[in-house]
Write a protein that holds these residues in place. Structure first.
Motif, mmCIF file in Angstrom:
data_model
loop_
_atom_site.group_PDB
_atom_site.id
_atom_site.type_symbol
_atom_site.label_atom_id
_atom_site.label_comp_id
_atom_site.label_asym_id
_atom_site.label_seq_id
_atom_site.Cartn_x
_atom_site.Cartn_y
_atom_site.Cartn_z
ATOM 1 N N ARG A 145 0.884 -1.304 0.060
ATOM 2 C CA ARG A 145 -0.011 -0.189 -0.067
ATOM 3 C C ARG A 145 0.838 1.168 0.210
ATOM 4 O O ARG A 145 0.463 2.427 -0.573
ATOM 5 C CB ARG A 145 -0.978 0.050 1.180
ATOM 6 N N GLU A 146 2.064 1.212 0.521
ATOM 7 C CA GLU A 146 2.977 2.293 0.721
ATOM 8 C C GLU A 146 3.478 2.833 -0.871
ATOM 9 O O GLU A 146 3.529 3.886 -1.113
ATOM 10 C CB GLU A 146 4.072 2.024 1.561
ATOM 11 N N ILE A 147 4.005 1.697 -1.555
ATOM 12 C CA ILE A 147 4.254 2.076 -2.730
ATOM 13 C C ILE A 147 3.183 2.302 -3.640
ATOM 14 O O ILE A 147 3.189 2.980 -4.587
ATOM 15 C CB ILE A 147 5.017 0.717 -3.401
ATOM 16 N N LYS A 148 2.156 1.592 -3.583
ATOM 17 C CA LYS A 148 0.888 1.844 -4.698
ATOM 18 C C LYS A 148 0.354 3.256 -4.275
ATOM 19 O O LYS A 148 0.123 4.155 -5.363
ATOM 20 C CB LYS A 148 -0.183 1.267 -3.886
ATOM 21 N N ASN A 149 0.390 3.922 -3.185
ATOM 22 C CA ASN A 149 0.320 5.469 -2.763
ATOM 23 C C ASN A 149 1.013 6.252 -3.502
ATOM 24 O O ASN A 149 0.703 7.126 -4.276
ATOM 25 C CB ASN A 149 0.170 5.485 -1.415
ATOM 26 N N LEU A 150 2.348 5.971 -3.679
ATOM 27 C CA LEU A 150 3.445 6.800 -4.305
ATOM 28 C C LEU A 150 3.044 6.665 -5.771
ATOM 29 O O LEU A 150 3.199 7.775 -6.306
ATOM 30 C CB LEU A 150 4.790 6.212 -3.993
ATOM 31 N N ILE A 151 2.953 5.376 -6.287
ATOM 32 C CA ILE A 151 2.697 5.316 -7.777
ATOM 33 C C ILE A 151 1.590 6.103 -8.309
ATOM 34 O O ILE A 151 1.639 6.760 -9.096
ATOM 35 C CB ILE A 151 2.322 3.905 -8.043
ATOM 36 N N GLU A 152 0.562 6.312 -7.238
ATOM 37 C CA GLU A 152 -0.795 7.025 -7.468
ATOM 38 C C GLU A 152 -0.715 8.483 -7.687
ATOM 39 O O GLU A 152 -1.283 9.359 -8.239
ATOM 40 C CB GLU A 152 -2.050 6.247 -6.984
ATOM 41 N N ASP A 174 2.450 -7.379 -3.447
ATOM 42 C CA ASP A 174 1.943 -7.263 -4.567
ATOM 43 C C ASP A 174 1.238 -5.972 -5.025
ATOM 44 O O ASP A 174 0.566 -5.435 -4.207
ATOM 45 C CB ASP A 174 0.542 -8.420 -4.732
ATOM 46 N N LEU A 175 1.615 -5.410 -5.936
ATOM 47 C CA LEU A 175 1.452 -3.922 -6.496
ATOM 48 C C LEU A 175 0.131 -4.007 -7.387
ATOM 49 O O LEU A 175 -0.558 -2.890 -7.650
ATOM 50 C CB LEU A 175 2.396 -3.189 -6.996
ATOM 51 N N VAL A 176 -0.132 -5.189 -8.402
ATOM 52 C CA VAL A 176 -1.078 -5.104 -9.222
ATOM 53 C C VAL A 176 -1.970 -6.175 -9.124
ATOM 54 O O VAL A 176 -1.386 -7.398 -9.057
ATOM 55 C CB VAL A 176 -0.522 -4.996 -10.606
ATOM 56 N N LYS A 177 -3.240 -6.288 -8.701
ATOM 57 C CA LYS A 177 -4.103 -7.414 -8.617
ATOM 58 C C LYS A 177 -4.329 -7.928 -9.912
ATOM 59 O O LYS A 177 -4.377 -7.353 -10.980
ATOM 60 C CB LYS A 177 -5.494 -6.831 -8.169
ATOM 61 N N LYS A 178 -4.356 -9.355 -10.029
ATOM 62 C CA LYS A 178 -4.531 -10.103 -11.221
ATOM 63 C C LYS A 178 -5.641 -9.673 -11.846
ATOM 64 O O LYS A 178 -6.679 -9.655 -11.452
ATOM 65 C CB LYS A 178 -4.455 -11.591 -10.734
ATOM 66 N N GLY A 179 -5.490 -9.536 -13.199
ATOM 67 C CA GLY A 179 -6.269 -9.015 -14.422
ATOM 68 C C GLY A 179 -6.441 -7.609 -14.412
ATOM 69 O O GLY A 179 -7.250 -7.234 -15.377
ATOM 70 N N ASN A 180 -5.951 -6.944 -13.320
ATOM 71 C CA ASN A 180 -6.134 -5.326 -13.565
ATOM 72 C C ASN A 180 -5.218 -4.834 -14.441
ATOM 73 O O ASN A 180 -4.223 -5.403 -14.912
ATOM 74 C CB ASN A 180 -5.938 -4.900 -12.277
ATOM 75 N N GLU A 181 -5.628 -3.522 -15.088
ATOM 76 C CA GLU A 181 -4.749 -2.746 -16.055
ATOM 77 C C GLU A 181 -3.601 -2.617 -15.082
ATOM 78 O O GLU A 181 -3.427 -2.016 -14.008
ATOM 79 C CB GLU A 181 -5.438 -1.614 -16.389
ATOM 80 N N TYR A 182 -2.280 -2.398 -16.064
ATOM 81 C CA TYR A 182 -1.173 -2.172 -15.447
ATOM 82 C C TYR A 182 -0.973 -0.838 -15.593
ATOM 83 O O TYR A 182 -1.119 -0.193 -16.393
ATOM 84 C CB TYR A 182 0.008 -3.319 -16.336
ATOM 85 N N PRO A 183 -0.492 -0.309 -14.198
ATOM 86 C CA PRO A 183 -0.125 1.270 -14.190
ATOM 87 C C PRO A 183 1.015 1.623 -15.315
ATOM 88 O O PRO A 183 1.836 0.798 -15.562
ATOM 89 C CB PRO A 183 0.547 1.521 -12.806
#
Length: 338
Positions: A145-152, A174-183
């Protein structure tokens, strides 16, 4: 840094009987893979697929992504240099201390490199942020969640997250849930050689948005991944259960950290994986300990003094078998008290 890594057992001929210097579990049973590769040895008479597409398809299925999101590489190191070359001349921030090849790859491709100790120090107008998660050499793990917040939030920066050791922690990375669009501003580096203890094969891959993968591909040599490595990757993903119980292994690692930590004048890093840093607080040097362990016990540790931000007091060890761990504790204690 060709001569600056761990696992330099080749320098000591046949002296090494226990290898704590490389961040793998050296005693994994890969006999099924060895047998399979022996049976497939005739494939060396033909060129491999130029882009290892059959392996890309398997990995894409694993991540529930498109094949266009995957690029197979000659180990994580080729991935690092390809990314650095693709972003030639970029401004890079590297969370340190960490794996030296990030800086080496960046320097080789004219990056402006800034070392930072945490994400709050990322300079303005940074193009790439390099993060090892879990981090080599100290075993620190950043929650997803820490890295996800930065990416967003920091969409003008691309985050290069090296997940080579993600199998070796119970933390969520895990930074991307399976099947989700990749950032569009995330690049992940993965290693198959760490998880399966086959570093001699040099096998890894990049996961990224298809536009980034297409740019990286322009700098990649055809056939950089040899036929046996591709065949090994396919076999491992299709047939092999992981030959290591991660819960037991991490429990062994915790025991080793606790026992090493009881030795006077030794400080242990807070690690959430199977390897960790140690610091000598008695004026002695890690390089001297390393040579003493080789000569007296055939044990190899990682002198960590050449990591940016560390000095001659630091060494790193990766957990091995119960018996090997016990011998290491005894040997280090003997040297410290000599």
């Amino acid at each position: 840094m060709i001569q600056g890594h761990g696992d330099d057992a080749h320098n000591y001929k046949h002296k090494i009987v226990s290898n704590f210097s490389s961040n793998i579990f050296a005693r994994q049973d890969i006999s099924a893979l060895e047998k399979h590769l022996c049976q497939q040895i005739s494939i060396i008479h033909s060129y491999p697929e130029p882009d290892a597409n059959s392996l890309s398809q398997l990995i894409a299925g694993k991540h529930q992504l498109k094949t266009s999101n995957i690029l197979i590489t000659n180990g994580a190191t080729e991935a690092i240099y390809l990314i650095a070359r693709t972003f030639f001349g970029a401004k890079s921030a590297i969370v340190a201390p960490t794996f030296s090849e990030y800086a080496d790859g960046c320097t080789a491709h004219n990056h402006q490199v800034n070392y930072i100790s945490n994400f709050s120090e990322i300079p303005n107008e940074t193009n790439l942020v390099w993060v090892c998660n879990p981090n080599n050499p100290d075993g620190k793990v950043y929650e997803s969640r820490e890295i996800k917040n930065l990416i967003e939030k920091q969409t003008n920066s691309t985050f290069v997250v090296d997940r080579s050791y993600s199998f070796f922690t119970k933390k969520d990375t895990d930074l991307v849930k399976k099947g989700n669009e990749y950032p569009c501003n995330l690049i992940e580096i993965h290693s198959l050689t760490k998880k399966y203890a086959v570093p001699g094969l040099r096998l890894g891959y990049i996961v990224a948005h298809e536009n980034i993968i297409e740019k990286i591909k322009k700098h990649k040599m055809p056939w950089s991944v040899n036929a046996l490595a591709v065949e090994a990757g396919i076999f491992l993903l299709k047939n092999c259960n992981i030959p290591i119980n991660i819960d037991t292994y991490l429990s062994d690692a915790e025991w080793l950290k606790n026992e090493i930590g009881k030795i006077n004048n030794l400080e242990i890093s807070e690690s959430e994986t199977h390897f960790f840093l140690c610091r000598l607080n008695n004026g002695k040097r890690a390089s001297d300990l390393k040579m003493w362990l080789i000569e007296n016990y055939g044990i190899l540790i990682r002198d960590a003094s050449n990591f940016f931000g560390l000095d001659e007091r630091y060494f790193r060890i990766a957990t091995q078998t119960t018996e090997e761990n016990r011998v290491l504790v005894k040997a280090v204690s003997q040297w410290m008290n000599s």
